[in-house]
Design a protein around this motif. Structure first.
Motif, PDB file in Angstrom:
ATOM      1  N   MET A   1      10.170  -0.106  13.270  1.00 55.70           N
ATOM      2  CA  MET A   1      10.457  -0.593  11.928  1.00 55.70           C
ATOM      3  C   MET A   1       9.588  -1.784  11.561  1.00 55.70           C
ATOM      4  SD  MET A   1      12.198  -0.242   9.202  1.00 55.70           S
ATOM      5  CE  MET A   1      12.817  -1.125   7.828  1.00 55.70           C
ATOM      6  N   ILE A   2       9.371  -2.714  12.505  1.00 63.10           N
ATOM      7  CA  ILE A   2       8.570  -3.902  12.201  1.00 63.10           C
ATOM      8  C   ILE A   2       7.144  -3.506  11.844  1.00 63.10           C
ATOM      9  CG2 ILE A   2       7.546  -5.985  13.185  1.00 63.10           C
ATOM     10  CD1 ILE A   2      10.188  -6.532  14.527  1.00 63.10           C
ATOM     11  N   ASN A   3       6.534  -2.588  12.598  1.00 58.49           N
ATOM     12  CA  ASN A   3       5.188  -2.145  12.266  1.00 58.49           C
ATOM     13  C   ASN A   3       5.151  -1.482  10.899  1.00 58.49           C
ATOM     14  OD1 ASN A   3       3.976  -3.123  14.539  1.00 58.49           O
ATOM     15  ND2 ASN A   3       4.091  -1.202  15.670  1.00 58.49           N
ATOM     16  N   ASN A   4       6.188  -0.719  10.567  1.00 55.90           N
ATOM     17  CA  ASN A   4       6.258  -0.058   9.280  1.00 55.90           C
ATOM     18  C   ASN A   4       6.311  -1.078   8.136  1.00 55.90           C
ATOM     19  OD1 ASN A   4       6.413   2.129   7.499  1.00 55.90           O
ATOM     20  ND2 ASN A   4       8.644   1.998   7.459  1.00 55.90           N
ATOM     21  N   ILE A   5       7.114  -2.130   8.257  1.00 48.92           N
ATOM     22  CA  ILE A   5       7.204  -3.138   7.197  1.00 48.92           C
ATOM     23  C   ILE A   5       5.874  -3.875   7.062  1.00 48.92           C
ATOM     24  CG2 ILE A   5       8.212  -4.977   8.634  1.00 48.92           C
ATOM     25  CD1 ILE A   5       9.083  -4.364   4.959  1.00 48.92           C
ATOM     26  N   LYS A   6       5.206  -4.133   8.162  1.00 51.05           N
ATOM     27  CA  LYS A   6       3.900  -4.804   8.104  1.00 51.05           C
ATOM     28  C   LYS A   6       2.883  -3.930   7.383  1.00 51.05           C
ATOM     29  CE  LYS A   6       4.876  -8.694   9.980  1.00 51.05           C
ATOM     30  NZ  LYS A   6       5.061  -9.831   9.075  1.00 51.05           N
ATOM     31  N   GLU A   7       2.930  -2.621   7.631  1.00 51.39           N
ATOM     32  CA  GLU A   7       2.018  -1.704   6.934  1.00 51.39           C
ATOM     33  C   GLU A   7       2.320  -1.685   5.441  1.00 51.39           C
ATOM     34  OE1 GLU A   7       2.157   2.178   8.803  1.00 51.39           O
ATOM     35  OE2 GLU A   7       1.865   1.274  10.775  1.00 51.39           O
ATOM     36  N   LEU A   8       3.595  -1.664   5.083  1.00 52.16           N
ATOM     37  CA  LEU A   8       3.990  -1.681   3.676  1.00 52.16           C
ATOM     38  C   LEU A   8       3.598  -3.002   3.014  1.00 52.16           C
ATOM     39  CD1 LEU A   8       7.521  -0.010   3.925  1.00 52.16           C
ATOM     40  CD2 LEU A   8       5.424   1.007   2.985  1.00 52.16           C
ATOM     41  N   GLN A   9       3.782  -4.114   3.739  1.00 59.54           N
ATOM     42  CA  GLN A   9       3.389  -5.417   3.204  1.00 59.54           C
ATOM     43  C   GLN A   9       1.880  -5.467   2.964  1.00 59.54           C
ATOM     44  OE1 GLN A   9       5.343  -7.645   6.384  1.00 59.54           O
ATOM     45  NE2 GLN A   9       6.473  -8.798   4.833  1.00 59.54           N
ATOM     46  N   LYS A  10       1.103  -4.892   3.872  1.00 56.10           N
ATOM     47  CA  LYS A  10      -0.347  -4.898   3.696  1.00 56.10           C
ATOM     48  C   LYS A  10      -0.731  -4.089   2.459  1.00 56.10           C
ATOM     49  CE  LYS A  10      -4.775  -4.745   5.790  1.00 56.10           C
ATOM     50  NZ  LYS A  10      -5.525  -4.973   6.974  1.00 56.10           N
ATOM     51  N   LYS A  11      -0.113  -2.931   2.255  1.00 57.84           N
ATOM     52  CA  LYS A  11      -0.388  -2.123   1.062  1.00 57.84           C
ATOM     53  C   LYS A  11      -0.019  -2.900  -0.203  1.00 57.84           C
ATOM     54  CE  LYS A  11       0.041   2.396   3.239  1.00 57.84           C
ATOM     55  NZ  LYS A  11       0.811   3.635   3.340  1.00 57.84           N
ATOM     56  N   GLU A  12       1.106  -3.605  -0.161  1.00 57.45           N
ATOM     57  CA  GLU A  12       1.526  -4.410  -1.314  1.00 57.45           C
ATOM     58  C   GLU A  12       0.551  -5.560  -1.558  1.00 57.45           C
ATOM     59  OE1 GLU A  12       3.620  -5.904  -4.570  1.00 57.45           O
ATOM     60  OE2 GLU A  12       3.669  -3.927  -3.636  1.00 57.45           O
ATOM     61  N   ALA A  13       0.103  -6.216  -0.502  1.00 61.54           N
ATOM     62  CA  ALA A  13      -0.869  -7.309  -0.645  1.00 61.54           C
ATOM     63  C   ALA A  13      -2.167  -6.794  -1.254  1.00 61.54           C
ATOM     64  CB  ALA A  13      -1.124  -7.956   0.716  1.00 61.54           C
ATOM     65  N   ILE A  14      -2.589  -5.612  -0.857  1.00 61.74           N
ATOM     66  CA  ILE A  14      -3.802  -5.018  -1.426  1.00 61.74           C
ATOM     67  C   ILE A  14      -3.607  -4.765  -2.919  1.00 61.74           C
ATOM     68  CG2 ILE A  14      -5.216  -2.917  -1.441  1.00 61.74           C
ATOM     69  CD1 ILE A  14      -4.899  -2.928   1.683  1.00 61.74           C
ATOM     70  N   LYS A  15      -2.435  -4.265  -3.321  1.00 68.74           N
ATOM     71  CA  LYS A  15      -2.143  -4.064  -4.748  1.00 68.74           C
ATOM     72  C   LYS A  15      -2.247  -5.391  -5.499  1.00 68.74           C
ATOM     73  CE  LYS A  15       1.122  -0.216  -4.304  1.00 68.74           C
ATOM     74  NZ  LYS A  15       2.541   0.166  -4.480  1.00 68.74           N
ATOM     75  N   ARG A  16      -1.675  -6.444  -4.920  1.00 68.25           N
ATOM     76  CA  ARG A  16      -1.693  -7.749  -5.581  1.00 68.25           C
ATOM     77  C   ARG A  16      -3.111  -8.301  -5.672  1.00 68.25           C
ATOM     78  NH1 ARG A  16       3.849 -10.747  -3.411  1.00 68.25           N
ATOM     79  NH2 ARG A  16       5.157  -8.914  -3.673  1.00 68.25           N
ATOM     80  N   LEU A  17      -3.873  -8.137  -4.616  1.00 63.49           N
ATOM     81  CA  LEU A  17      -5.264  -8.608  -4.649  1.00 63.49           C
ATOM     82  C   LEU A  17      -6.094  -7.803  -5.646  1.00 63.49           C
ATOM     83  CD1 LEU A  17      -5.951  -9.458  -0.906  1.00 63.49           C
ATOM     84  CD2 LEU A  17      -5.977 -11.051  -2.850  1.00 63.49           C
ATOM     85  N   GLN A  18      -5.792  -6.516  -5.805  1.00 63.22           N
ATOM     86  CA  GLN A  18      -6.491  -5.719  -6.818  1.00 63.22           C
ATOM     87  C   GLN A  18      -6.183  -6.253  -8.217  1.00 63.22           C
ATOM     88  OE1 GLN A  18      -4.971  -1.888  -5.526  1.00 63.22           O
ATOM     89  NE2 GLN A  18      -6.956  -1.317  -4.646  1.00 63.22           N
ATOM     90  N   ILE A  19      -4.921  -6.566  -8.464  1.00 66.35           N
ATOM     91  CA  ILE A  19      -4.518  -7.138  -9.759  1.00 66.35           C
ATOM     92  C   ILE A  19      -5.231  -8.468  -9.983  1.00 66.35           C
ATOM     93  CG2 ILE A  19      -2.593  -8.172 -11.046  1.00 66.35           C
ATOM     94  CD1 ILE A  19      -0.785  -6.060  -9.555  1.00 66.35           C
ATOM     95  N   LEU A  20      -5.202  -9.328  -8.985  1.00 66.84           N
ATOM     96  CA  LEU A  20      -5.832 -10.638  -9.110  1.00 66.84           C
ATOM     97  C   LEU A  20      -7.346 -10.526  -9.275  1.00 66.84           C
ATOM     98  CD1 LEU A  20      -3.740 -12.542  -6.424  1.00 66.84           C
ATOM     99  CD2 LEU A  20      -3.601 -12.810  -8.916  1.00 66.84           C
ATOM    100  N   THR A  21      -7.947  -9.574  -8.586  1.00 68.49           N
ATOM    101  CA  THR A  21      -9.396  -9.365  -8.706  1.00 68.49           C
ATOM    102  C   THR A  21      -9.758  -8.957 -10.127  1.00 68.49           C
ATOM    103  OG1 THR A  21      -9.602  -8.778  -6.381  1.00 68.49           O
ATOM    104  CG2 THR A  21     -11.368  -8.029  -7.828  1.00 68.49           C
ATOM    105  N   GLU A  22      -8.994  -8.038 -10.709  1.00 67.75           N
ATOM    106  CA  GLU A  22      -9.248  -7.606 -12.082  1.00 67.75           C
ATOM    107  C   GLU A  22      -8.958  -8.725 -13.080  1.00 67.75           C
ATOM    108  OE1 GLU A  22      -6.982  -4.037 -12.740  1.00 67.75           O
ATOM    109  OE2 GLU A  22      -7.923  -3.041 -11.018  1.00 67.75           O
ATOM    110  N   LYS A  23      -7.854  -9.394 -12.893  1.00 66.65           N
ATOM    111  CA  LYS A  23      -7.430 -10.430 -13.849  1.00 66.65           C
ATOM    112  C   LYS A  23      -8.362 -11.636 -13.847  1.00 66.65           C
ATOM    113  CE  LYS A  23      -3.415 -13.113 -15.194  1.00 66.65           C
ATOM    114  NZ  LYS A  23      -1.976 -13.205 -15.092  1.00 66.65           N
TER     115      LYS A  23
END
Length: 163
Positions: A1-23
């Motif tokens: 479960m811990i590895n799974n949450i870390k993978e999900l957090q990384k995907k979410e961080a990438i989404k946020r960085l994509q938003i910030l990069t565009e903005k």
């Protein structure tokens, strides 16, 4: 479960960085470096990455362990004559991610986020809960005019509207 949450957090961080990069028209290496597990760090007008063996790297590691979060960006700034280190993170609370992501869109040329900053002037790395007004300079994230308000988000809204 811990590895799974870390993978999900990384995907979410990438989404946020994509938003910030565009903005904010961030430098493209910020997102690309994060995908390779490198966290970017803004220090005034300069952009670098956090070395895992540096003081910043140790703070990030401790913060992530203590809060079960994932860091995706760091900013060094001055507040009230103190040198501080803020970390943008993805929390372990998946149900909050959509709302947190929406905050990145709320204002045109800045974002308001709540989080923790570490006081670099105190040996035990005292933390403060802060509300951050973040914008960009030369393709890197920074605090708006070096400002930070403690601890109520409405103070930031009032501050920005009166400028």
């Amino acid at each position: 479960m811990i590895n799974n949450i870390k993978e999900l957090q990384k995907k979410e961080a990438i989404k946020r960085l994509q938003i910030l990069t565009e903005k904010f028209d961030l430098k493209s290496n910020i997102l690309e470096d994060f995908k390779k597990d490198k966290i970017s760090l803004s220090i005034e007008k300069y952009l670098t990455s956090i070395d895992s063996k540096s003081t910043f790297g140790e703070i990030v590691k401790l913060h992530e362990q203590h809060n079960n979060s994932l860091a995706y960006y760091g900013i060094v700034f001055k507040a009230f004559d103190m040198l501080m280190f803020a970390i943008l993170t993805v929390s372990p609370y998946i149900e909050d991610w959509e709302k947190e992501r929406e905050l990145l869109y709320k204002y045109d040329n800045l974002i308001c986020l709540s989080g923790y900053a570490y006081n670099l002037d105190i040996p035990n790395k005292c933390t403060e809960f802060i509300n951050m007004i973040i914008t960009s300079v030369n393709g890197a994230l920074t605090f708006e005019n070096g400002t930070v308000k403690l601890p109520v988000l409405q103070e930031i809204k009032i501050y920005k509207e009166n400028v």
